[in-house]
Design an enzyme around this catalytic site. Structure first.
Site, short mmCIF file in Angstrom:
data_model
loop_
_atom_site.label_atom_id
_atom_site.label_comp_id
_atom_site.label_asym_id
_atom_site.label_seq_id
_atom_site.Cartn_x
_atom_site.Cartn_y
_atom_site.Cartn_z
N ARG A 129 -25.92 -26.26 -34.42
CA ARG A 129 -25.23 -25.23 -33.64
C ARG A 129 -25.64 -25.28 -32.17
NH1 ARG A 129 -23.75 -21.51 -37.92
NH2 ARG A 129 -22.66 -19.71 -37.09
N ARG A 146 -12.63 -9.96 -42.87
CA ARG A 146 -13.29 -10.74 -43.91
C ARG A 146 -14.10 -9.86 -44.86
NH1 ARG A 146 -16.75 -15.90 -42.25
NH2 ARG A 146 -18.11 -14.44 -41.16
N ARG A 163 -21.66 -13.33 -31.49
CA ARG A 163 -21.53 -14.66 -32.11
C ARG A 163 -20.56 -15.54 -31.33
NH1 ARG A 163 -20.03 -12.26 -37.38
NH2 ARG A 163 -19.47 -14.28 -38.23
N LYS A 210 -14.77 -22.66 -41.74
CA LYS A 210 -15.67 -23.76 -42.10
C LYS A 210 -16.13 -23.67 -43.56
CE LYS A 210 -18.82 -22.98 -38.91
NZ LYS A 210 -18.26 -21.87 -38.13
N ARG A 261 -19.63 -8.54 -44.60
CA ARG A 261 -20.91 -9.10 -44.20
C ARG A 261 -21.49 -8.23 -43.10
NH1 ARG A 261 -20.58 -15.41 -42.93
NH2 ARG A 261 -21.51 -14.75 -40.97
P1 ADP Z 1 -20.33 -17.72 -38.90
O1 ADP Z 1 -20.08 -19.19 -38.67
O2 ADP Z 1 -19.17 -16.99 -39.47
O3 ADP Z 1 -20.87 -17.02 -37.68
P2 ADP Z 1 -22.61 -18.38 -40.68
O4 ADP Z 1 -22.66 -17.87 -42.06
O5 ADP Z 1 -22.46 -19.85 -40.49
O6 ADP Z 1 -21.46 -17.55 -39.98
O7 ADP Z 1 -23.94 -17.92 -39.89
C1 ADP Z 1 -24.37 -16.58 -39.87
C2 ADP Z 1 -25.57 -16.40 -38.94
O8 ADP Z 1 -26.67 -17.21 -39.41
C3 ADP Z 1 -25.38 -16.84 -37.51
O9 ADP Z 1 -24.76 -15.84 -36.72
C4 ADP Z 1 -26.82 -17.10 -37.07
O10 ADP Z 1 -27.52 -15.91 -36.83
C5 ADP Z 1 -27.42 -17.72 -38.31
N1 ADP Z 1 -27.32 -19.20 -38.31
C6 ADP Z 1 -26.53 -19.97 -39.12
N2 ADP Z 1 -26.67 -21.27 -38.84
C7 ADP Z 1 -27.57 -21.35 -37.82
C8 ADP Z 1 -28.14 -22.42 -37.06
N3 ADP Z 1 -27.82 -23.70 -37.28
N4 ADP Z 1 -29.02 -22.11 -36.07
C9 ADP Z 1 -29.36 -20.85 -35.82
N5 ADP Z 1 -28.87 -19.80 -36.49
C10 ADP Z 1 -27.98 -20.02 -37.48
#
Ligand code: ADP
Ligand code: ZN
Length: 217
Positions: free
Chosen positions: A86, A125, A168, A13, A157
């Site tokens: 999400r 990654r 996740r 994404k 990360r």
């Molecule tokens: P990925 O899609 O690879 O899991 P992101 O960088 O999008 O990674 O998100 C990392 C973390 O940030 C998520 O695992 C969550 O803890 C938090 N997070 C991101 N976006 C949201 C959201 N919309 N609602 C709740 N938590 C979020």
């Protein structure tokens, strides 16, 4: 154009959102990046978010919404959302926010990748802590892990460890996947295969946006 990019962790994404932003001149709003930045700054919101992120859980809605509300209003004339919504609750909140501005979403792009691909991408990654560019360790056989854009040492990360990755994925299946049906019901969902090179995937997205009958452009 107001677009949401949907897909499991590791679907690509971030990479695709960055390209779409550049090509179509949209504002990119990436919750993960915003959250990591907030954690780095050590604000009260950041402290509240950190623990959830490290474990791969969703950060509570009030934290996310505090972070997103103004960003969405500011970018309302054209944005690409990456990592938000999400969950169904977040999607409903987003609809309300847009309604208040007399706007709506135009398109939801659902990036599909299979389970094994996702896991191997996340495990391999590495990211640049300076400019945010992401790579896979495979790109650096016998070479130092250094950012090709800015020369900074790359790192993993903190939530790309096996336990958090597993969590996740569970969170994705339980809370985020139902959004596919939610947006199908609204008639704005388009699915794209996330397999193959970033350039190949991007081309499929561009084709989709330019295809006749597309709600994109
Ligand atoms: P990925 O899609 O690879 O899991 P992101 O960088 O999008 O990674 O998100 C990392 C973390 O940030 C998520 O695992 C969550 O803890 C938090 N997070 C991101 N976006 C949201 C959201 N919309 N609602 C709740 N938590 C979020
Ligand atoms: Zn860099």
């Amino acid at each position: 154009m107001r677009v949401v990019l949907l897909g499991p962790p590791g679907a690509g994404k971030g990479t695709q959102a960055e390209r779409i932003k550049d090509k179509f001149r949209l504002t990119r709003i990436a919750t993960g990046d915003l959250l990591r930045e907030t954690v780095r700054r050590g604000t009260s919101l950041g402290r509240q978010a950190q623990d959830f992120m490290l474990r791969g859980r969703l950060v509570p809605d009030r934290v996310i919404l505090a972070l997103m509300r103004d960003k969405i209003r500011e970018g309302v004339s054209g944005f690409i959302l990456d990592g938000f919504p999400r969950s169904i609750t977040q999607a409903e909140k987003l609809d309300k926010l847009l309604e208040a501005e007399n706007k709506k979403l135009d398109l939801v792009i659902n990036l599909e990748v299979n389970h094994n691909e996702m896991i191997s991408r996340l495990k391999g990654r590495v990211i640049c802590p300076e400019c945010g560019r992401t790579y896979n360790k495979d790109e650096f056989v016998d070479q130092p892990l250094i950012c090709k854009d800015c020369g900074t040492h790359l790192s993993q990360r903190s939530d790309d460890n096996p336990d958090a990755i597993e969590e996740r994925l569970k969170v994705y299946l339980r809370h985020t996947l139902p959004l596919v049906d939610y947006y199908k019901g609204k008639g704005i969902l388009r699915s794209i295969s996330g397999k193959g090179s970033p350039q190949g995937v991007f081309q499929r997205i561009v084709d989709l946006l330019y295809s006749p009958g597309s709600i994109g452009i």
